[in-house]
Design a protein around this motif. Structure first.
Motif, PDB file in Angstrom:
ATOM      1  N   THR A  26       4.092  -8.678   3.628  1.00 25.80           N
ATOM      2  CA  THR A  26       5.196  -8.216   2.790  1.00 25.80           C
ATOM      3  C   THR A  26       5.395  -9.153   1.611  1.00 25.80           C
ATOM      4  N   ASP A  27       6.070  -8.646   0.563  1.00 28.52           N
ATOM      5  CA  ASP A  27       6.387  -9.475  -0.588  1.00 28.52           C
ATOM      6  C   ASP A  27       7.445 -10.513  -0.204  1.00 28.52           C
TER       7      ASP A  27
ATOM      8  N   TRP B 177      11.951  -9.664  -3.113  1.00 33.22           N
ATOM      9  CA  TRP B 177      11.403  -8.338  -3.435  1.00 33.22           C
ATOM     10  C   TRP B 177      10.590  -8.369  -4.730  1.00 33.22           C
TER      11      TRP B 177
ATOM     12  N   GLN C 214       3.903   1.443  -0.708  1.00 34.60           N
ATOM     13  CA  GLN C 214       4.770   0.856   0.305  1.00 34.60           C
ATOM     14  C   GLN C 214       5.703  -0.123  -0.378  1.00 34.60           C
TER      15      GLN C 214
ATOM     16  N   GLY D 111       8.030  -3.090  -1.021  1.00 30.29           N
ATOM     17  CA  GLY D 111       8.147  -4.389  -0.373  1.00 30.29           C
ATOM     18  C   GLY D 111       6.851  -4.938   0.163  1.00 30.29           C
ATOM     19  N   ALA D 112       5.720  -4.299  -0.163  1.00 24.89           N
ATOM     20  CA  ALA D 112       4.422  -4.763   0.344  1.00 24.89           C
ATOM     21  C   ALA D 112       3.338  -4.426  -0.678  1.00 24.89           C
TER      22      ALA D 112
ATOM     23  N   PRO E 133      12.415  -7.011   2.446  1.00 20.50           N
ATOM     24  CA  PRO E 133      11.356  -6.004   2.557  1.00 20.50           C
ATOM     25  C   PRO E 133      11.258  -5.457   3.960  1.00 20.50           C
TER      26      PRO E 133
END
Length: 263
Positions: A88-89, A93, A145, A147-148, A262
């Motif tokens: 994930t980020d 975000w 997607q 947040g990723a 995220p």
């Protein structure tokens, strides 16, 4: 379809979607080999398969996995490149916030794991008249997607690689299937009760993904979509890109407001 004369190899096969795929082929009569970083031997013992520790970032290990599978079970006619990771980020975000290592790890597993697998298995399949190569990508590879960003980008690359395989080797007997589910009840969605943005159309079980793959092989379909709505979403994204991006921004605002992290 009866798979009693087939040998199926599955990466990332110890749990989740990979295990369900292995069990799905076993139920159809196939001999199955599973490879995974952890738990392959234990899962194999439970489901009556051959198990081997496997790191798909190491091409030599993929070759050894195939060597062992073919020595003990016979020629591999179906290969399922399922191993994948989600990074994930960062908590702000920021789509560019993931580290270089997180991006590289995602690329090595989600893209190059499939590339290395194809490079290892196709030369074995081709002299036999072909086979099936399946890549478990994600609806994130067709849509996105939130947040990723590294997951989205590498899953898009995985879908594109699957298309390249189908275009290049389809006339030589290689059937390619690309599996693109939204939310699936696995460790990847963690403790999320609704699956986040990926769960907008509900969370399916890993066995549903396996069923979609088996159906696509039998029906000669490139895409396997456990969530059929994804086809309509992809068409909308392609024809009304600005509207699509605006809608995704709205989802992101909702998610940030509800969770602040995220998903």
């Amino acid at each position: 379809m009866d798979y009693s004369d087939h040998v199926v190899a599955v990466t990332g096969g110890a749990r989740g979607i990979g295990r369900a795929i292995a069990e799905g082929f076993k139920a159809k009569g196939a001999k199955v080999a599973i490879g995974d970083l952890n738990g392959a031997e234990e899962t194999a013992a439970e489901i009556g398969a051959l198990g081997m520790t496997l790191d798909v970032t190491d091409e030599a290990q993929i070759g050894k996995f195939l060597d062992q599978a073919e020595a003990q079970l016979g020629p591999v006619s179906v290969f399922v490149s399922n191993a994948g990771i989600l990074r994930t980020d960062d908590p702000s975000w920021d789509a560019a916030g993931a580290t270089d290592k997180e991006w590289q790890d995602s690329f090595e597993v989600n893209v190059m794991g499939a590339v290395r697998s194809a490079r290892a298995v196709w030369p074995r399949m081709k002299p036999r008249g072909g086979g099936v190569f399946a890549i478990v990508a994600s609806a994130a590879g067709l849509l996105g997607q939130i947040g990723a960003s590294s997951y989205t980008a590498t899953k898009h690359a995985a879908v594109s690689f699957a298309e390249s395989l189908a275009i290049t080797h389809g006339d030589e007997g290689l059937q390619v299937v690309c599996v693109c589910p939204q939310a699936v009840r696995t460790d990847m969605i963690g403790d999320s009760e609704d699956g986040g943005i990926a769960g907008a159309d509900g969370i399916v079980e890993p066995s549903d993904v396996a069923d979609a793959l088996l159906a696509s092989i039998e029906n000669k379909h490139f895409l396997a979509l456990p969530h059929p709505q994804v086809a309509q979403y992809e068409a909308l994204r392609a024809t009304e890109r600005d509207r699509w991006i605006g809608g995704m921004r709205k989802f992101r605002r909702m998610m940030v407001g509800a969770r602040g992290r995220p998903v």
